[in-house]
Design a protein around this motif. Structure first.
Motif, short mmCIF file in Angstrom:
data_model
loop_
_atom_site.label_atom_id
_atom_site.label_comp_id
_atom_site.label_asym_id
_atom_site.label_seq_id
_atom_site.Cartn_x
_atom_site.Cartn_y
_atom_site.Cartn_z
N ASP A 158 30.65 44.46 38.57
CA ASP A 158 29.25 44.23 38.26
C ASP A 158 29.02 42.75 38.00
O ASP A 158 29.95 42.00 37.68
CB ASP A 158 28.83 45.05 37.04
N GLU A 159 27.77 42.33 38.09
CA GLU A 159 27.46 40.91 37.98
C GLU A 159 27.84 40.32 36.62
O GLU A 159 28.11 39.12 36.51
CB GLU A 159 25.97 40.67 38.25
N ASP A 160 27.92 41.15 35.59
CA ASP A 160 28.26 40.61 34.27
C ASP A 160 29.70 40.10 34.20
O ASP A 160 30.10 39.47 33.22
CB ASP A 160 27.98 41.60 33.15
N ILE A 161 30.49 40.33 35.27
CA ILE A 161 31.81 39.73 35.33
C ILE A 161 31.71 38.21 35.26
O ILE A 161 32.64 37.53 34.80
CB ILE A 161 32.55 40.15 36.62
N LEU A 162 30.57 37.65 35.68
CA LEU A 162 30.41 36.20 35.68
C LEU A 162 30.34 35.64 34.27
O LEU A 162 30.71 34.48 34.04
CB LEU A 162 29.17 35.82 36.50
N ASP A 163 29.86 36.43 33.31
CA ASP A 163 29.92 35.99 31.91
C ASP A 163 31.37 35.85 31.48
O ASP A 163 31.73 34.92 30.74
CB ASP A 163 29.20 36.99 30.99
N ASN A 164 32.19 36.78 31.92
CA ASN A 164 33.61 36.72 31.55
C ASN A 164 34.34 35.62 32.30
O ASN A 164 35.29 35.03 31.77
CB ASN A 164 34.27 38.07 31.78
N TYR A 165 33.90 35.34 33.53
CA TYR A 165 34.42 34.16 34.22
C TYR A 165 34.25 32.93 33.34
O TYR A 165 35.19 32.16 33.13
CB TYR A 165 33.71 33.96 35.56
N SER A 166 33.06 32.75 32.80
CA SER A 166 32.79 31.59 31.95
C SER A 166 33.65 31.61 30.69
O SER A 166 34.29 30.61 30.34
CB SER A 166 31.30 31.55 31.58
N LYS A 167 33.70 32.75 30.02
CA LYS A 167 34.45 32.83 28.76
C LYS A 167 35.95 32.60 28.97
O LYS A 167 36.60 31.88 28.22
CB LYS A 167 34.22 34.20 28.12
N VAL A 168 36.50 33.22 30.01
CA VAL A 168 37.93 33.10 30.26
C VAL A 168 38.30 31.68 30.67
O VAL A 168 39.26 31.09 30.17
CB VAL A 168 38.38 34.12 31.33
N ARG A 169 37.51 31.10 31.59
CA ARG A 169 37.84 29.75 32.06
C ARG A 169 37.68 28.71 30.94
O ARG A 169 38.47 27.78 30.84
CB ARG A 169 36.98 29.36 33.26
N ILE A 170 36.67 28.87 30.10
CA ILE A 170 36.52 27.96 28.95
C ILE A 170 37.69 28.12 28.00
O ILE A 170 38.24 27.14 27.48
CB ILE A 170 35.18 28.20 28.23
N GLY A 171 38.12 29.36 27.78
CA GLY A 171 39.27 29.60 26.91
C GLY A 171 40.53 28.96 27.45
O GLY A 171 41.32 28.38 26.70
N ILE A 172 40.74 29.02 28.76
CA ILE A 172 41.92 28.41 29.37
C ILE A 172 41.85 26.89 29.25
O ILE A 172 42.85 26.23 28.98
CB ILE A 172 42.07 28.86 30.83
N TRP A 173 40.65 26.32 29.41
CA TRP A 173 40.52 24.87 29.22
C TRP A 173 40.86 24.50 27.78
O TRP A 173 41.63 23.58 27.54
CB TRP A 173 39.10 24.39 29.55
#
Length: 428
Positions: free
Chosen positions: A328-343
């Protein structure tokens, strides 16, 4: 029924080109790339592509061409300014050295290679000389407002707009203003490309980090014809013009043999400020950020380019899932959260440590520990090879959340994508 028809990408740099190629090749959707420049950037920039990036080079179908023209490095080491060897890893790996082994190809050579692949697919277009000046969006899609070199205003709309337009991203600025949270480090670097045979004259490995309180630098071979990247530090109080004027003096001061201009062939140079920054979010509705548009770090250790390509791989996973009705499109919120966490948890601290290792006496204990790990990698070839070939945690595989991969456990309860995502959101 496929859900994506058109993705617009601002920025025809390496990350934008790689994402566009992944989408065009594997999903067959329309991709439009926009760039304010009229050609590929030819300034000295990153060249070393880590296993995590090579993974997505495979998925984009470009790896064979990259390996055919790229350099296959044999090792990385750390030295004192007098060339005294401190530590190193992987001097003579097996050949071939693994499916995801690092490959070296400067971005000014990688860019045209990816362009050829991208433009070989239908429904692809690169609009050079199109500067993004604004964004618009609604529930149906996002629009890039651009201005051409002739001053014409255009609007280009897709299902999504991706900002891959670098550190001065027009997309990020349109979303969050001119502020870019983080800091500028108290040092500047000058990246140069030069023909100077460090290996033949001084016994240097393919990649060398020189440790010194003030005269630290990196010297790495970046092409098969003997071009070297030399990146060195200088005072943060100097202007760009002053830094460029000082290049012959700095070479003579810091490099072995104290070479004068007639003893090497300088091809190009470019000063940079060192920055550690991260955008507040990598998603606002139908607009996403990747790579330098989303985060910055100093270049020592290659975490910037590697992290940018890891963003691309993760976002491609998400787009693939949405397109195939696997996510679902809300995966993109998790894209942001996960990638920020990795940074925050990996890219920022690791890149800072890579930089401080070169000059900072307060990092002596960390440096000594790191060098012991280098020795272990050399003493235990199996362990060392597994480290060299591993796809590091800087990647995040969003295909694991695809609906078709969710199975009932032995108790009959469902291990849902939402549950997995909740865990990663908490971690981020």
């Amino acid at each position: 029924m496929p859900k994506l028809n058109h993705v617009v990408i601002a920025g025809a740099g390496p990350s934008g080109l790689l994402l566009g190629t992944l989408l065009a090749k594997n999903l067959g959707i329309k991709v439009t790339l926009l760039d304010a420049n009229t050609k590929i950037d030819d300034n000295p920039r990153a060249a070393h592509h880590a296993p995590s990036a090579v993974f997505d080079f495979h998925r984009a179908g470009i790896i064979d061409d990259v390996r055919a023209v790229g350099l296959h490095p044999k090792g990385v080491c750390w030295r004192l300014q007098d060339t005294t060897f401190l530590a190193g890893m992987g001097r003579e790996p097996e050949q071939p050295s693994g499916t995801y082994a690092m490959v070296v190809l400067p971005l000014d050579r990688l860019g045209p290679l990816i362009v050829r692949h991208f433009e070989s697919y239908p429904n692809t277009e690169i609009l050079w000389g199109h500067k993004l000046v604004g964004v618009e969006q609604d529930e149906n899609g996002a629009t890039a407002v651009v201005e051409t070199l002739e001053g014409e205003k255009k609007k280009i709309t897709g299902d999504y707009l991706v900002g891959a337009d670098g550190a001065s991203s027009g997309v990020r600025t349109a979303l969050f203003g001119k502020g870019y949270p983080g800091e500028t480090l108290k040092a500047q670097i000058v990246a140069t490309n030069v023909y100077l045979p460090f290996d033949e004259r001084f016994g240097y490995w393919d990649s060398n980090f020189i440790c010194h309180p003030t005269d630290w630098y990196m010297a790495a071979k970046i092409t098969n014809d003997g071009l070297w990247r030399v990146t060195y530090g200088d005072s943060d109080g100097l202007s760009k013009e002053e830094l460029m004027k000082r290049q012959p003096l700095r070479y003579e001061q810091i490099l072995p043999g104290h070479p004068k201009p007639g003893e090497y062939k300088l091809i190009s140079m470019s000063p940079y400020k060192l920055q550690q920054r991260c955008a507040p979010s990598f998603r606002v509705g139908k607009i996403l950020l990747v790579a330098d548009a989303a985060h910055l770090c100093n270049p020592f250790g290659g975490m910037g380019l590697t992290g940018g390509f890891a963003d691309v791989g993760s976002l491609y996973d998400c787009f693939m899932g949405i397109h195939r009705d696997e996510l679902d499109e809300d995966i993109l919120d998790n894209y942001s959260k996960v990638r920020i966490g990795i940074w925050r948890d990996m890219i920022d601290p690791m890149s800072r440590e890579n930089f401080h290792r070169l000059w900072d006496p307060e990092f002596k204990d960390k440096r000594d520990y790191f060098f012991r790990m280098c020795e272990k990698a050399n003493d235990d070839p199996v362990w060392g090879k597994s480290v060299a070939e591993s796809i590091p945690q800087i990647r995040h595989d969003f295909t694991q959340y695809f609906k078709s991969k969710q199975k009932k456990d032995t108790n009959g309860s469902k291990d849902t994508a939402n549950g997995l995502l909740a865990e990663n959101s908490a971690a981020a």
